[in-house]
Design a protein around this motif. Structure first.
Motif, short mmCIF file in Angstrom:
data_model
loop_
_atom_site.label_atom_id
_atom_site.label_comp_id
_atom_site.label_asym_id
_atom_site.label_seq_id
_atom_site.Cartn_x
_atom_site.Cartn_y
_atom_site.Cartn_z
N PHE A 26 0.93 -1.17 -0.05
CA PHE A 26 0.06 -0.04 0.03
C PHE A 26 0.81 1.23 0.08
N LEU A 27 1.96 1.08 0.98
CA LEU A 27 2.92 2.39 1.06
C LEU A 27 3.91 2.33 0.01
N GLY A 28 4.12 1.32 -0.50
CA GLY A 28 5.09 1.43 -1.46
C GLY A 28 4.69 1.22 -3.05
N PRO A 29 4.47 0.10 -3.50
CA PRO A 29 3.70 0.09 -5.04
C PRO A 29 2.61 0.85 -5.21
N LEU A 86 4.89 8.87 2.54
CA LEU A 86 4.21 7.85 2.94
C LEU A 86 4.93 6.60 2.64
N THR A 87 5.66 6.59 1.51
CA THR A 87 6.73 5.49 1.03
C THR A 87 7.72 5.09 2.06
N LEU A 88 8.14 6.30 2.82
CA LEU A 88 9.08 6.04 3.93
C LEU A 88 8.56 5.26 5.31
N VAL A 89 7.54 5.58 5.30
CA VAL A 89 6.89 4.82 6.27
C VAL A 89 6.66 3.37 6.13
N GLY A 90 6.40 3.12 4.80
CA GLY A 90 6.24 1.68 4.18
C GLY A 90 7.80 0.96 4.41
N VAL A 91 8.87 1.80 4.44
CA VAL A 91 10.19 0.97 4.54
C VAL A 91 10.35 0.32 5.76
N PHE A 92 9.71 0.87 6.92
CA PHE A 92 9.93 0.44 8.09
C PHE A 92 8.74 -0.37 8.76
N LEU A 93 7.80 -0.56 7.95
CA LEU A 93 6.62 -1.35 8.49
C LEU A 93 7.00 -3.00 8.51
N PRO A 94 7.59 -3.41 7.53
CA PRO A 94 8.28 -4.79 7.54
C PRO A 94 8.84 -5.25 8.94
#
Length: 462
Positions: free
Chosen positions: A50-53, A202-210
């Motif tokens: 959601f936050l990357g692609p 938003l994409t930077l938040v997705g970096v740390f979500l995993p």
């Protein structure tokens, strides 16, 4: 967790064949029951995408990445998918070593860089080389992300849950496009750096979500079986296996066009239609409508058609094929009557663009809505089909990326819009026709556990 050895028999055609003496485990209790639940983990995986692609496709959906000149974005997309297709040969080995969570983190970093490149070119219009370089790097990162995604996507569900889990993932993933398009539409009345900065955050938040996702080794499926992580072979083994597969079972080549076509279609939709004849704010609203329809298309096909327990899986496969084929043909017949009204040269010279307040807008936006339904249904069906024939999701990525690279290259080279449209239409219709014999002959009512390539995870990598 205590382990119970039981013998599991095949009770009906919808249940998986489990090897005798398979180990069943007690599911966790308390809050861990929910955190380690496969649906929770697939949902978290969906939010990573959601936050990357998802944000990436929202930017792509604006046509030309929201820029007036779409050639830079087309060139960046062409090299992006070309590097994706190539490095997809090696990303499986990296996933085996790092594990899916760290592979996801590396993969999402590329999306942040790509979004940042459009912020840079919005400030410095002569920075096109940076956008293209960011596209190449994103191709490598995207190969990592989707390899890790595929290894988890097919590991968590039981045999009877694959369609549902795929639809859950694609729904959340496409909500990224919905939210990103909504943000873009809200700012499109004065599209500026703030839009790109918002996307970048938003994409930077997705970096740390995993990092918040559970170790897959600790996840127990709903039927009590342990999650079997997919172990990807080396690129040499993969090429060797493909050669052997084609030699021993040449009919499998009939599936290649469908996987190739599944990403080929985006170029015409987003650059040659949405990006060619609409204003910026109309593009943003079109993207919002398209990605919203993708959410419904994925849920409808995955949950209500492909995972209907009362119908045998082979029958469901034929139902799904028939529905997707109908939508492919109907949507392109409709779109043809709009495409023949303009050319690439006319779109580039004509200062007039369709806006949301124009009387013709409503009829034109429905093309984006119907094609959004088609996109999600084709993707869902392709993933479900690969799961119905085996449990190796890596078979999709390179073919999909090669198709996208070809289409974006054609657009960057200035090929007439009608030519790209007709090639998309013919490829999608032809691919479904080619796939039909394989769907009929090769989809079985269950997937044997032996079809999975299972590895024992290396301690310490997660």
């Amino acid at each position: 967790m205590s382990e119970i050895h039981v013998e599991v028999e095949k009770l009906d055609s919808n249940k998986v064949s489990v090897h005798p003496h398979a180990a069943l485990f007690k599911r966790p209790t308390g809050w861990r029951r929910y955190y380690y639940h496969p649906i929770t983990q697939v949902s978290m995986l969906g939010f990573v995408c959601f936050l990357g692609p998802g944000i990436f496709i929202a930017l792509t959906g604006l046509g030309g990445g929201g820029q007036v000149n779409s050639k830079v974005q087309a060139n960046a997309s062409a090299i992006l998918y070309a590097t994706f297709a190539f490095f997809g040969l090696f990303s499986g080995s990296i996933n085996n070593v790092l594990g899916p969570r760290w592979t996801l983190i590396l993969g999402t970093l590329g999306y942040s860089l790509y979004i940042a490149s459009f912020l840079v070119i919005n400030i410095h219009p002569d920075a096109s080389a940076f956008v293209i370089a960011a596209g190449a790097i994103l191709g490598i990162c995207a190969a990592l992300l989707w390899t890790a995604q595929g290894s988890l996507m097919m590991a968590y569900p039981t045999e009877a849950q694959k369609g549902t889990f795929i639809s859950i993932f694609w729904t959340i993933f496409n909500l990224g496009g919905v939210m990103g398009s909504a943000v873009a539409f809200g700012t499109s009345f004065n599209l500026g750096n703030g839009t790109y900065v918002g996307f970048l955050i938003l994409t930077l938040v997705g970096v740390f979500l995993p990092l918040l996702m559970a170790n897959p080794n600790k996840v127990i499926r709903t039927d009590g079986t342990h999650v079997n992580q997919v172990s990807y072979p080396s690129w040499k083994t993969e090429v060797s296996r493909l050669y052997v597969a084609l030699k021993t079972d040449p009919w499998i080549i009939f599936l290649f066009p469908m996987f190739f076509a599944s990403n080929y279609c985006f170029t015409w939709e987003y650059n040659n239609y949405n990006g060619a004849i609409f204003t910026i704010r109309a593009r943003a609203l079109n993207s919002l409508m398209s990605y919203t329809s993708q959410v419904f298309g994925s849920i409808f096909l995955g949950y209500f058609i492909l995972d209907q327990k009362r119908v045998r899986r082979r029958v469901r496969a034929l139902y799904g094929w028939s529905l997707v084929f109908f939508v492919v043909f109907a949507s392109h017949v409709w779109a043809y009557f709009y495409q023949k009204t303009y050319t690439r040269a006319e779109a580039m010279k004509d200062a007039y663009k369709i806006d949301i307040i124009d009387g013709t807008y409503v009829a034109h936006v429905w093309v984006m809505i119907v094609h959004g339904l088609l996109d999600s249904m084709l993707q869902t069906y392709a993933y479900w089909l690969i799961g119905a024939m085996s449990n190796d999701p890596a078979k999709l990525a390179s073919l999909q990326s090669a198709g996208a690279a070809g289409a974006w290259s054609a657009d960057a080279a200035g090929i007439p819009y009608m030519n790209i449209f007709l090639s998309t239409w013919c490829l999608m219709v032809g691919s479904m026709i080619f796939a039909a014999p394989m769907v009929y002959l090769r989809v079985t009512d269950h997937t044997d556990v032996e079809d999975e390539t299972v590895s024992t995870p290396t301690p310490g990598v997660e």
